[in-house]
Design an enzyme around this catalytic site. Structure first.
Site, short mmCIF file in Angstrom:
data_model
loop_
_atom_site.label_atom_id
_atom_site.label_comp_id
_atom_site.label_asym_id
_atom_site.label_seq_id
_atom_site.Cartn_x
_atom_site.Cartn_y
_atom_site.Cartn_z
N GLY A 69 5.08 -53.52 -0.98
CA GLY A 69 5.46 -53.20 -2.66
C GLY A 69 4.57 -53.67 -3.50
N GLN A 70 3.38 -54.17 -3.25
CA GLN A 70 2.43 -54.64 -4.21
C GLN A 70 2.03 -53.55 -4.89
OE1 GLN A 70 2.50 -55.19 -0.89
NE2 GLN A 70 2.31 -57.64 -0.80
N SER A 71 1.67 -53.78 -6.37
CA SER A 71 1.17 -52.47 -7.05
C SER A 71 -0.04 -52.05 -6.47
CB SER A 71 1.02 -52.78 -8.65
OG SER A 71 0.31 -54.01 -8.50
#
Length: 186
Positions: A69-71
């Site tokens: 879910g990291q940008s």
């Protein structure tokens, strides 16, 4: 025999459910999956890319695609939408200042045509460390994500804890029930 009947019969034989698990970084997606698999959850590293795990539950094989879910990884989420039966969106209850960021990403994902009609389970994770009123929290999430406006998705929202396992089986039960309702009732 109509096309819909053929599809339902094929789904009945397979009992394979494709679940896509998304949410912002550090929301607890991987910990939830490992908890459901009864694996050690003491040390979890951030997911760089994706993990695929299969959970056998009530006669179904749930293939869970846990995507980081990291940008920097969110632009790749769209590569995993094909043939998704259920989207599980995980929210970190200990990081509610990120609710607007959650909405922005959630809204982008739900606009994707390939997810039209898939079931939607929202898990508010880390409820074991949350100090507030859970009913107000659920109301805030429903309003922020605008769940009451969804037309193409059946949805459910649960508060859960990946560490204690609270409500994780309720989420799995909901997925199984919705899958059966969708594909088995003619």
């Amino acid at each position: 025999m109509g096309l819909l009947s053929i599809i339902r019969k094929q789904k009945l034989k397979e009992k394979e459910v494709r679940v896509l698990m998304l949410g912002l970084d550090n929301s607890g997606k991987t910990t939830i999956v490992k908890s459901l698999l009864h694996k050690d959850i003491k040390e979890i590293s951030p997911t760089m890319g994706f993990n695929i795990d299969t959970i056998s539950y009530k006669g179904f094989n749930m293939n869970i695609w846990d995507i980081g879910g990291q940008s920097s990884l969110r632009t790749f989420w769209f590569n995993y939408f094909e043939k998704t039966d259920f989207l599980v969106w995980v929210i970190d209850s200990s990081s509610l200042q990120r609710l607007s960021e959650n909405f922005k990403e959630f809204d982008k994902v739900l606009k994707e045509d390939r997810l039209a009609g898939c079931g939607l389970l929202i898990l508010i994770n880390k409820i074991d460390v949350y100090q507030g009123d859970t009913e107000k929290l659920k109301e805030a999430v429903i309003n922020t994500l605008q769940l009451q406006k969804l037309e193409n998705h059946c949805w459910n929202l649960l508060c859960c804890s990946a560490y204690s396992g609270k409500n994780l089986t309720k989420g799995m039960d909901w997925i199984v029930d919705e899958y059966e309702r969708k594909y088995y009732i003619i």
